[in-house]
Design an enzyme around this catalytic site. Sequence first.
Site, PDB file in Angstrom:
ATOM      1  CG  ASP A   1       7.902   3.138   7.157  1.00 52.83           C
ATOM      2  OD1 ASP A   1       9.093   2.763   7.212  1.00 52.83           O
ATOM      3  OD2 ASP A   1       7.343   3.431   6.091  1.00 52.83           O
TER       4      ASP A   1
ATOM      5  CG  HIS B   1       9.993   0.680   4.681  1.00 51.58           C
ATOM      6  ND1 HIS B   1      10.732   1.775   5.050  1.00 51.58           N
ATOM      7  CD2 HIS B   1      10.106   0.611   3.330  1.00 51.58           C
ATOM      8  CE1 HIS B   1      11.259   2.349   3.972  1.00 51.58           C
ATOM      9  NE2 HIS B   1      10.904   1.655   2.920  1.00 51.58           N
TER      10      HIS B   1
ATOM     11  CD  GLU C   1      12.334   2.870  -0.392  1.00 47.44           C
ATOM     12  OE1 GLU C   1      12.905   3.734  -1.026  1.00 47.44           O
ATOM     13  OE2 GLU C   1      11.760   3.095   0.696  1.00 47.44           O
TER      14      GLU C   1
HETATM   15  C1  ACM Z   1       8.064   4.392  -1.496  1.00 46.83           C
HETATM   16  O1  ACM Z   1       8.171   5.594  -1.765  1.00 46.83           O
HETATM   17  N1  ACM Z   1       9.054   3.751  -0.900  1.00 46.83           N
HETATM   18  C2  ACM Z   1       6.877   3.654  -1.836  1.00 46.83           C
END
Ligand code: ACM
Length: 747
Positions: free
Chosen positions: A198, A259, A323
């Site tokens: 991440d 991410h 995201e």
């Molecule tokens: C997430 O909670 N961004 C998968």
Amino acid sequence: MKILLLVFLLSLILSVNSGTEAQTNNLPLIPYPERVKQLDGNFILSSKTYIKNSNKKILDYFLSQIKIFTGLQLEIKNESDSKSIIFFRIEKHFSVKNKEAYSLSVTRKEIVITAPDEEGLFRGMQTLFQLIPASIKAEHDGSPVNIPCCKILDEPKFKWRGLMLDCARHFMSVDFIKRYIDILAYYKFNVLHWHLTDDQGWRIEIKKYPKLTQIGAWRKEPDGSTYGGYYTQKDIKEIVAYAKSRFITVVPEIEMPGHCMASLAAYPENSCTGGPFEVPDTWGVFKDVYCAGRDSTFYFLKNILNEVIKLFPGKYIHIGGDEVPKDRWKACPRCQARIKTLGLKNEDGLQSYFIKRISNYLNSKGKHVIGWDEILKGGLAPGAIVESWQGTQGALDAAAQGHYVICSPASHTYLDADPENLDLRIAYSFNPIPKDLPADEQKYILGGEACLWTERAPQETVDRKLFPRLLALSEVFWSDPQDSNFDEFHSRVEMAYDDLNARGIQYGPETKAISFKTSFDEVKKEFTVTIIPGQKDLEIRYTEDGSEPDTLSSLYTSPIIINKTINLKVAAFRKNVYVGKEINLSFVFDKALNANLTLINKYDERYRAGGPNALIDGIRGTDNFRDGLWQGYSGEDFEGIIDLKKETEISKVSPRFLQDAGSWIFMPKDVKVSLSKDGKNYFDEKTITNDVPQKNPDVVLKDFTAEYKNQKARYIKVIGESIKKCPPWHPGAGQDAWLFIDEIVVE
Ligand code: ACM
Ligand code: ZN
């Protein structure tokens, strides 16, 4: 022989009651088996018990677990004359066509687990382990164990029963992961979804790209220290093998195209701008993502995936996809050229292209991809499995297109959420099959996952985040409670606490552990504090000297009266185990108590606290900005004037502010305090400058204290200058920043 077995199984099925009938006096089992019949008497497990010529593969595991739970070292024997026998039997023609199904028969003389496959024997063993009393597990000194006689026939409702652990935001040790694999097995989960990369950390060793862990696994904390860690390929093989021996599949998650700041910090050439970047020490969603216009990005990711594939023999690779801000792609000539050349509609099309290209590659290696529901945007990759987290729309859309789905809506399965907002009852009410899903599409729902994001959950807090709510999801995934009978489930959760204690699991509260009410008596000049428990069996303890409450602190039995300046701390315990989030209230009997306060700017109605006079009501806010005591100002300064109603000697004015950068709340730049006798002319202005770093990830409370040498004044003006907009490095960059204040203490 076969006929005899069939007769046995048939008689078992016919003699076992349905789950609902057995609900009056239930066995301490979670998840509850499909069919249970309780019988009189007990099987006595002791050093005289023998294991009969059973399946070797799972036998070592069984013996080691029995040793751990009971202290007994059982022996394997083939003699049939023993009085106390345990026997595992694979029956290819088992009545239930599900390799996880099993039957468990406990009589006074023998325990028999039968299943069509080793996997079913393994699940059945867990039921047997749960029947070992907690008191035995606590002592595990080899004493004989009473196992209640019963007949059980069981199979899971869903075939995907997972837990997602985010080991990127906070690292978890190899031993800790193995411990969780055992915990998952105990509650019949079969998937560990391992979030390994991440923004804030890259945690998997990739031999071809050593900087991923040399640079990407470490971040500088605001206090200057370094935080991080990673799993070597050896660690990973060990964990995968450990999980396999417990019939748990490990699904790695390698996040793309967003991410990925930790990866870009190591190899900035895979971004649109070229960097440079640092591994961030703040939470949120970052605009820098992998460049979808460079072929070298795909070359890099395929090389990474080649190593990942070798480490994880399972069929599934999770590639995130959630995201992904499109800002960089919009400004990147390479990304725009790709959109144009391929005739894509827009940046969503580019995201879809990205996922499809990686998915095709993984398919060519015999793997299936899983992605969060954002992978639906711009078109799904063929065969991709969707993990639906933003409500259920993703699940509905994916199933309508004939794609398999894992349901993990944040509302019911994100166990990092405070139990105040997602409590045991809400978790238990979850149904992985969305309400509006047509019956013929239900087959696409593989199951669900509990998810633990760890921005605010370092390893030492993981137990209390997950438990007891993970028990609810275990039952939801396996037993599929139809007419959810929460009270019956809850009675088994109450039994499970002793079992959790015995196994060293440090559970947290089921719901908001404790809340409080206060009132002030103007005549007696005293506060009354009433504590309201959120669940049964809590012991509430408190201190008045600022120390942390423990199991020896004063026991709360009736409302607490407060008539002097004190710091009241209240915490909840259950059987001497700390479960409850603490309440931390400061009462101040100062000169501003019940004066008048005029506010120049208006607070935001969502954070009004008690309204206009809340800042001089004698109660200071806790470290939870939502506690109803803090007043919030959005993008604006705080400015207030206290009227003490008569000229008063003043030695200190202390307004307190709160910072929680992750929630867009920042300290003021500075605070100005000045005094006046007439409310028109102000004098002795003092400026107190902020010294709390904006990047501090913690919740910080700070008093901006102005000191006076016994000045006389009637009016006090306090101005806290907001930073107004979130700073450029922050996920909310350029948007309104919050300013939170509670209690202006005047001495
Ligand atoms: C997430 O909670 N961004 C998968
Ligand atoms: Zn680009």
